[in-house]
Design a protein around this motif. Sequence first.
Motif, mmCIF file in Angstrom:
data_model
loop_
_atom_site.group_PDB
_atom_site.id
_atom_site.type_symbol
_atom_site.label_atom_id
_atom_site.label_comp_id
_atom_site.label_asym_id
_atom_site.label_seq_id
_atom_site.Cartn_x
_atom_site.Cartn_y
_atom_site.Cartn_z
ATOM 1 N N SER A 136 0.809 -1.217 0.000
ATOM 2 C CA SER A 136 0.000 0.000 0.000
ATOM 3 C C SER A 136 0.848 1.274 0.000
ATOM 4 N N SER A 137 2.136 1.146 -0.266
ATOM 5 C CA SER A 137 3.035 2.301 -0.284
ATOM 6 C C SER A 137 2.575 3.342 -1.305
ATOM 7 N N SER A 138 2.810 4.611 -0.988
ATOM 8 C CA SER A 138 2.457 5.684 -1.917
ATOM 9 C C SER A 138 3.634 6.126 -2.764
ATOM 10 N N SER A 139 4.809 5.512 -2.546
ATOM 11 C CA SER A 139 5.970 5.832 -3.385
ATOM 12 C C SER A 139 6.386 4.583 -4.160
ATOM 13 N N SER A 140 6.824 4.809 -5.395
ATOM 14 C CA SER A 140 7.128 3.673 -6.262
ATOM 15 C C SER A 140 8.449 3.013 -5.894
ATOM 16 N N SER A 141 8.518 1.710 -6.147
ATOM 17 C CA SER A 141 9.744 0.942 -5.931
ATOM 18 C C SER A 141 10.625 0.976 -7.169
ATOM 19 N N LYS A 142 10.002 1.111 -8.329
ATOM 20 C CA LYS A 142 10.730 1.182 -9.599
ATOM 21 C C LYS A 142 9.765 1.690 -10.652
ATOM 22 N N SER A 143 10.282 2.485 -11.599
ATOM 23 C CA SER A 143 9.470 3.016 -12.687
ATOM 24 C C SER A 143 10.225 2.898 -13.996
ATOM 25 N N VAL A 144 9.461 2.712 -15.066
ATOM 26 C CA VAL A 144 10.037 2.693 -16.413
ATOM 27 C C VAL A 144 9.244 3.686 -17.255
ATOM 28 N N GLU A 145 9.953 4.672 -17.797
ATOM 29 C CA GLU A 145 9.340 5.692 -18.652
ATOM 30 C C GLU A 145 9.539 5.271 -20.101
ATOM 31 N N LEU A 146 8.427 5.064 -20.811
ATOM 32 C CA LEU A 146 8.476 4.661 -22.213
ATOM 33 C C LEU A 146 8.162 5.860 -23.098
ATOM 34 N N PRO A 147 8.923 6.037 -24.173
ATOM 35 C CA PRO A 147 8.672 7.170 -25.059
ATOM 36 C C PRO A 147 7.421 6.940 -25.897
ATOM 37 N N GLY A 148 6.922 7.977 -26.519
ATOM 38 C CA GLY A 148 5.848 7.832 -27.493
ATOM 39 C C GLY A 148 6.463 7.533 -28.858
ATOM 40 N N GLY A 149 5.616 7.146 -29.799
ATOM 41 C CA GLY A 149 6.082 6.975 -31.168
ATOM 42 C C GLY A 149 6.428 5.557 -31.574
ATOM 43 N N TRP A 150 6.246 4.577 -30.702
ATOM 44 C CA TRP A 150 6.538 3.192 -31.077
ATOM 45 C C TRP A 150 5.237 2.449 -31.345
ATOM 46 N N ILE A 151 5.350 1.333 -32.047
ATOM 47 C CA ILE A 151 4.192 0.493 -32.322
ATOM 48 C C ILE A 151 4.545 -0.933 -31.925
ATOM 49 N N GLY A 152 3.552 -1.717 -31.539
ATOM 50 C CA GLY A 152 3.802 -3.112 -31.206
ATOM 51 C C GLY A 152 3.710 -3.394 -29.728
ATOM 52 N N SER A 153 4.711 -4.120 -29.202
ATOM 53 C CA SER A 153 4.723 -4.548 -27.806
ATOM 54 C C SER A 153 6.063 -4.255 -27.155
ATOM 55 N N VAL A 154 6.003 -4.089 -25.842
ATOM 56 C CA VAL A 154 7.216 -3.926 -25.041
ATOM 57 C C VAL A 154 7.160 -4.975 -23.937
ATOM 58 N N HIS A 155 8.189 -5.805 -23.898
ATOM 59 C CA HIS A 155 8.305 -6.871 -22.895
ATOM 60 C C HIS A 155 9.297 -6.388 -21.845
ATOM 61 N N MET A 156 8.862 -6.344 -20.575
ATOM 62 C CA MET A 156 9.690 -5.764 -19.521
ATOM 63 C C MET A 156 9.854 -6.715 -18.334
ATOM 64 N N PRO A 157 10.899 -7.559 -18.347
ATOM 65 C CA PRO A 157 11.163 -8.398 -17.178
ATOM 66 C C PRO A 157 11.971 -7.657 -16.109
ATOM 67 N N VAL A 158 11.870 -6.328 -16.082
ATOM 68 C CA VAL A 158 12.641 -5.503 -15.146
ATOM 69 C C VAL A 158 12.182 -5.661 -13.700
ATOM 70 N N TRP A 159 11.015 -6.253 -13.488
ATOM 71 C CA TRP A 159 10.467 -6.371 -12.135
ATOM 72 C C TRP A 159 11.094 -7.539 -11.371
ATOM 73 N N MET A 160 11.858 -8.397 -12.049
ATOM 74 C CA MET A 160 12.469 -9.556 -11.390
ATOM 75 C C MET A 160 13.489 -9.163 -10.329
ATOM 76 N N ASP A 161 14.037 -7.948 -10.422
ATOM 77 C CA ASP A 161 15.038 -7.542 -9.425
ATOM 78 C C ASP A 161 14.436 -6.779 -8.242
ATOM 79 N N LEU A 162 13.094 -6.674 -8.190
ATOM 80 C CA LEU A 162 12.454 -6.107 -6.991
ATOM 81 C C LEU A 162 12.622 -7.105 -5.846
ATOM 82 N N PRO A 163 12.648 -6.635 -4.599
ATOM 83 C CA PRO A 163 12.762 -7.576 -3.472
ATOM 84 C C PRO A 163 11.675 -8.655 -3.538
ATOM 85 N N ARG A 164 12.080 -9.900 -3.399
ATOM 86 C CA ARG A 164 11.167 -11.050 -3.487
ATOM 87 C C ARG A 164 10.378 -11.234 -2.195
ATOM 88 N N GLY A 165 9.288 -11.975 -2.301
ATOM 89 C CA GLY A 165 8.451 -12.249 -1.140
ATOM 90 C C GLY A 165 7.503 -11.108 -0.814
#
Length: 188
Positions: free
Chosen positions: A131-160
């Motif tokens: 319920s934290s009000s501050s983010s643990s990690k953020s990814v800023e994506l630019p505009g102008g792309w088409i398709g999909s973005v796959h982001m396994p960047v969350w794997m390095d967040l503290p587990r459990g």
Amino acid sequence: MKVKHLLLSITALAGLSYFTLQDASANTLDSNEFYSQVKVYDENNQEIPYSIEEIQELIEYVPEEFTVSKPENMIAPRSMHSTYSTGKFNFSSHIWLGKMSTGNEFFNPADTIITVPGEAKAFTISAYQGSSSSSSKSVELPGGWIGSVHMPVWMDLPRGKSYRFKLDGTGGKSVSISNVDVWYNWQG
């Protein structure tokens, strides 16, 4: 004389259509431009100074022509325990992923796959622990792309721990999303 005017009008219209279509496709980012504009922020909202090569290891941009409905070959091998899919939605300022007003909590998130219809507008996706009000990690994506973005960047967040995901638009522009898949319960 009327035939000349008709042919001239058709030629002008065809030429205008050709150059308008060329200009529209010229605005779409290629993969190098996409990766150079992605920014990743830590829990203190400080940009992590990743090189383009490091960003390419964290995030995979899949142009529209290569997008499939469920890119199984792109998912982290141990993240296939549970999946949450949003379906289509639009937002202007922000939206939480899930049915609750502040989003669902996802235990041990690993991946997100974001697919857009047409050309994406710029937005940020952030993970919030519990319920934290501050983010643990953020990814800023630019505009102008088409398709999909796959982001396994969350794997390095503290587990459990459980995390909620929030998407923030920029500049008040409406952002359209075809789907967001959240892969969680990662046991790695």
